[in-house]
Motif scaffolding. Structure first.
Motif, mmCIF file in Angstrom:
data_model
loop_
_atom_site.group_PDB
_atom_site.id
_atom_site.type_symbol
_atom_site.label_atom_id
_atom_site.label_comp_id
_atom_site.label_asym_id
_atom_site.label_seq_id
_atom_site.Cartn_x
_atom_site.Cartn_y
_atom_site.Cartn_z
ATOM 1 N N GLU A 137 -1.964 -34.900 -24.220
ATOM 2 C CA GLU A 137 -2.332 -35.287 -22.859
ATOM 3 C C GLU A 137 -3.330 -34.281 -22.315
ATOM 4 N N ILE A 138 -4.496 -34.770 -21.907
ATOM 5 C CA ILE A 138 -5.556 -33.894 -21.399
ATOM 6 C C ILE A 138 -5.670 -34.099 -19.902
ATOM 7 N N GLY A 139 -5.380 -33.072 -19.139
ATOM 8 C CA GLY A 139 -5.494 -33.125 -17.692
ATOM 9 C C GLY A 139 -6.772 -32.484 -17.207
ATOM 10 N N ASN A 140 -6.840 -32.238 -15.916
ATOM 11 C CA ASN A 140 -8.029 -31.605 -15.355
ATOM 12 C C ASN A 140 -8.170 -30.161 -15.790
ATOM 13 N N ASP A 141 -7.032 -29.471 -15.940
ATOM 14 C CA ASP A 141 -7.077 -28.044 -16.252
ATOM 15 C C ASP A 141 -6.294 -27.662 -17.493
ATOM 16 N N GLU A 142 -5.462 -28.571 -18.012
ATOM 17 C CA GLU A 142 -4.571 -28.206 -19.106
ATOM 18 C C GLU A 142 -4.570 -29.271 -20.200
ATOM 19 N N LYS A 149 -7.259 -25.933 -20.472
ATOM 20 C CA LYS A 149 -8.364 -26.708 -21.013
ATOM 21 C C LYS A 149 -9.627 -25.851 -21.056
ATOM 22 N N SER A 150 -10.384 -25.964 -22.161
ATOM 23 C CA SER A 150 -11.591 -25.160 -22.316
ATOM 24 C C SER A 150 -12.517 -25.837 -23.314
#
Length: 261
Positions: free
Chosen positions: A195-200, A248-249
């Motif tokens: 699961e890819i969120g806005n920050d994680e 996330k990066s």
């Protein structure tokens, strides 16, 4: 090879009546440590931590533990373990080894190991059926094991140290700094969802075990994954999936889950 040895007494006065249920031909293994014993990070062992009596063939040194508490080598044997740590040392302890089991081990090398069984909260997880529930790291103690006949040692133990219990041979301070091995037949964990969120980024992971902790390695290319120092570390769960997250990066495009060491 015997499955286990009997547990006679730990940090207690050993009297003739306490030994009555055992055979006169049984053996007693006596040991303790002077302390202060430590974990790999230098901190003093916590009360309730585990020490294990181990055996290896004559002329060899115990090869270590798997993370599930078993011996890393099929030639070695984890005889018995107990939550013996108190005040930064192994308390005076006596393990009873039934005569038939000792006969199969006769002539080998006996030693005691400090075992780091802590969970992520830093609490020792202890033992089950005479084996550590988990082994993060371990250390072997130089000396300190005395094997005696149950029949000859009982009267001496009962009166030893004014009734304070058995005193083993001198042993050295030990540090649990050797990493345990992953059991050879253990399958690697599987990422089942992401699961890819806005920050994680969150990974759902199956196939973990409770005696290992897990973390993420990541990178820009699938063949160049490195430790993700921002990843969570999560205890395994043999009954259900676990979730591990990391920030996330753009430099984290590929992910893999591995044991946290």
């Amino acid at each position: 090879m015997p499955k286990t040895a009997g547990f006679l007494a730990v940090a207690a006065v050993v009297t003739c009546s306490a030994c009555a249920f055992g055979s006169m031909q049984d053996k007693l293994a006596r040991f303790s440590t002077p302390g202060l014993d430590r974990y790999a990070d230098g901190s003093i062992v916590r009360d309730g931590e585990c020490y294990a009596l181990v055996w290896s063939p004559a002329g060899t040194v115990f090869s270590g533990f798997n993370a599930d508490g078993t011996a890393a080598s099929p030639n070695d044997h984890v005889v018995l373990a107990g939550a013996l740590a108190l005040g930064g040392r192994c308390r005076d302890a006596v393990f009873q080894i039934p005569a038939a089991e000792y006969e199969a081990l006769k002539g080998g090398e006996w030693a005691v190991c400090l075992v780091d069984t802590r969970n992520l909260a830093g609490v020792p997880t202890g033992t089950q059926n005479g084996k550590p529930l988990r082994v993060n790291r371990w250390g072997i103690i130089s000396g300190g094991v005395e094997i005696t006949d149950a029949s000859s040692v009982k009267p001496r133990l009962a009166a030893a140290n004014g009734g304070r219990g058995a005193t083993a041979l001198p042993a050295s301070v030990v540090r649990a700094n050797r990493l345990s091995a992953v059991p050879p037949n253990l399958l690697p964990p599987r990422i089942t969802d992401m699961e890819i969120g806005n920050d994680e980024v969150w990974l759902a992971v199956a196939g973990t075990v409770p005696y290992l902790d897990y973390t993420i390695i990541s990178g820009e290319k699938p063949n160049d994954l490195k430790p993700d120092y921002f990843s969570e570390v999560v205890e395994g769960d043999g009954r259900s999936e676990i979730a591990i997250g990391t920030p996330k990066s753009p430099k984290r495009r590929f992910f893999k889950v591995k044991r946290a060491e």
